[in-house]
Scaffold this motif. Structure first.
Motif, PDB file in Angstrom:
ATOM      1  N   UNK A 173       0.940  -1.273  -0.089  1.00  0.00           N
ATOM      2  CA  UNK A 173      -0.260   0.323   0.257  1.00  0.00           C
ATOM      3  C   UNK A 173       0.807   1.533   0.136  1.00  0.00           C
ATOM      4  N   UNK A 174       2.600   1.178   0.876  1.00  0.00           N
ATOM      5  CA  UNK A 174       2.657   2.279   0.765  1.00  0.00           C
ATOM      6  C   UNK A 174       3.207   2.557  -0.662  1.00  0.00           C
ATOM      7  N   UNK A 175       3.631   2.061  -1.229  1.00  0.00           N
ATOM      8  CA  UNK A 175       4.573   2.103  -2.840  1.00  0.00           C
ATOM      9  C   UNK A 175       3.484   2.082  -3.472  1.00  0.00           C
ATOM     10  N   UNK A 176       2.315   1.875  -3.811  1.00  0.00           N
ATOM     11  CA  UNK A 176       1.406   2.376  -4.247  1.00  0.00           C
ATOM     12  C   UNK A 176       1.092   3.931  -4.663  1.00  0.00           C
ATOM     13  N   UNK A 177       0.982   4.313  -3.148  1.00  0.00           N
ATOM     14  CA  UNK A 177       0.435   5.661  -2.332  1.00  0.00           C
ATOM     15  C   UNK A 177       1.478   6.121  -2.715  1.00  0.00           C
ATOM     16  N   UNK A 178       2.843   6.199  -1.900  1.00  0.00           N
ATOM     17  CA  UNK A 178       4.217   6.938  -2.645  1.00  0.00           C
ATOM     18  C   UNK A 178       4.019   7.285  -3.832  1.00  0.00           C
ATOM     19  N   UNK A 179       4.261   6.074  -4.794  1.00  0.00           N
ATOM     20  CA  UNK A 179       4.700   6.458  -6.078  1.00  0.00           C
ATOM     21  C   UNK A 179       3.943   6.831  -7.553  1.00  0.00           C
ATOM     22  N   UNK A 180       2.639   6.782  -7.319  1.00  0.00           N
ATOM     23  CA  UNK A 180       1.991   6.925  -8.195  1.00  0.00           C
ATOM     24  C   UNK A 180       0.811   7.374  -8.074  1.00  0.00           C
ATOM     25  N   UNK A 181       0.251   7.195  -6.672  1.00  0.00           N
ATOM     26  CA  UNK A 181      -1.425   8.362  -6.042  1.00  0.00           C
ATOM     27  C   UNK A 181      -0.922   9.679  -5.903  1.00  0.00           C
ATOM     28  N   UNK A 182       0.400   9.696  -4.598  1.00  0.00           N
ATOM     29  CA  UNK A 182       0.703  10.976  -4.609  1.00  0.00           C
ATOM     30  C   UNK A 182       0.512  11.862  -5.787  1.00  0.00           C
ATOM     31  N   UNK A 183       0.974  12.060  -6.485  1.00  0.00           N
ATOM     32  CA  UNK A 183       0.739  12.704  -8.114  1.00  0.00           C
ATOM     33  C   UNK A 183      -0.668  13.397  -8.494  1.00  0.00           C
ATOM     34  N   UNK A 184      -0.641  11.960  -8.550  1.00  0.00           N
ATOM     35  CA  UNK A 184      -1.955  12.102  -9.385  1.00  0.00           C
ATOM     36  C   UNK A 184      -3.379  12.416  -7.864  1.00  0.00           C
ATOM     37  N   UNK A 185      -2.707  12.243  -6.298  1.00  0.00           N
ATOM     38  CA  UNK A 185      -3.579  13.453  -5.630  1.00  0.00           C
ATOM     39  C   UNK A 185      -3.363  15.272  -5.873  1.00  0.00           C
TER      40      UNK A 185
END
Ligand code: FPP
Ligand code: MG
Length: 293
Positions: A173-185
């Motif tokens: 979950x950390x990897x996905x939220x940091x690697x990809x979700x952060x920039x989309x957010x």
């Protein structure tokens, strides 16, 4: 899935703005501007800029200021793809259906083209024609999302360090939220901030962006298993070959589909106060998990 005409209209507006904001190929050093333009115009879907513009539309009918953060996000996204493909990272030859930047221009120029795009992104946000406090808020959001603390660079580090390891659900979950979700957010919040949204709306849209960004990366993992290289424009089946920490590897394909759809439903629920004003954002959110490329 048939896309509404606004996707194409937004894409054309974004492409024209990217062309205006990128240094011309004739400007010295010609080689780096050619490499930067090659990767930016290699055929991305422009989802981050479209999210930025369509979030701004909830609060303002004049979308032209939001083209600045929208393009900045595409510059940062493209830099991340160029660096992700380098031999020292994921080592890939194909991206957006074309040879990767380092295959075409060599490793040194690819590293520098990524650096150039990242830097240009912040110059572009700095020139956004909105009051200075909005510009500062957008800069803070985007820089944080691209950075090392719960941001894209941090997520990429965790992603490469998780290769060939048994990863638990929390780390995945950390990897996905940091690697990809952060920039989309940040694409969503930058659009809201640019158009003058208040703190409560920015908070709600931040939750929408984070959750849909997470669903987007779960979908990306699924597509890597289910689709061909031709459909994806990048080497398919790579996650399994590199023993990456992915949702299909940890949960299986069927449960991964369920997770992506549950996250999308949760994200879309955040948009309910906007009713029809968020119709386009809802459609984008659905597309992000139903897409096949
Ligand atoms: C595809 O986006 C990209 C992702 C799902 C993000 C993966 C994350 C990284 C590559 C982070 C790398 C970070 C560093 C610091 C090197 P997309 O489907 O929108 O691609 P498109 O723009 O080509 O359509
Ligand atoms: Mg990678």
């Amino acid at each position: 899935m048939k896309l509404s005409a606004f996707f194409e209209e937004d894409r054309l507006a974004v492409d024209a703005a990217l062309d205006r904001l990128l240094p011309a190929e004739t400007i010295q050093p010609v080689s780096i501007h050619t490499a930067m333009r090659y990767s930016v115009f290699a055929g991305g879907k422009r989802m981050r800029p479209i999210l930025c513009l369509e979030t701004a539309r909830i609060f303002s009918s004049d979308l032209s200021p939001a083209l600045h953060p929208a393009c900045a996000l595409e510059f940062i996204h493209t830099y991340s793809l160029i660096h992700d493909d380098l031999p020292a990272l994921d080592n890939d030859d194909l991206r957006r259906g074309k040879p990767t930047c380092h295959k075409k221009f060599g490793e040194a120029l690819a590293i520098l083209a990524g650096d150039g795009l990242l830097t240009l992104a912040f110059e572009t946000i700095g020139a956004t024609p909105v009051p200075a406090e909005r510009r500062a808020a957008i800069l803070t959001e985007v820089a944080g999302a691209a950075g090392t603390v719960n941001g894209m660079v941090g997520g990429q580090v965790a992603d490469i360090e998780a290769e060939r390891k048994a990863v638990d659900e929390k780390m995945l979950e950390y990897i996905h939220r940091a690697k990809t979700a952060a920039l989309i957010r940040a694409s969503v919040t930058a659009g809201a901030l640019c158009a003058g949204a208040g703190a409560e709306d920015v908070g709600r849209l931040r939750r929408f962006g984070e959750t849909i960004g997470w669903a987007f990366q779960v979908t990306d993992d699924i597509l890597d298993v289910e689709e061909s290289s031709a459909a994806l424009g990048k080497t398919a089946g790579k996650d399994l070959a590199q023993q990456k920490a992915t949702y299909p590897a940890v949960y299986g394909l069927e449960r991964s589909h369920q997770i992506a759809s549950e996250l999308a439903t949760k994200a879309i629920a955040e948009l309910s106060p906007y009713a029809e004003r968020a119709a386009r954002l809802r459609e984008i959110a659905e597309f992000l998990v139903l897409r096949r490329t």
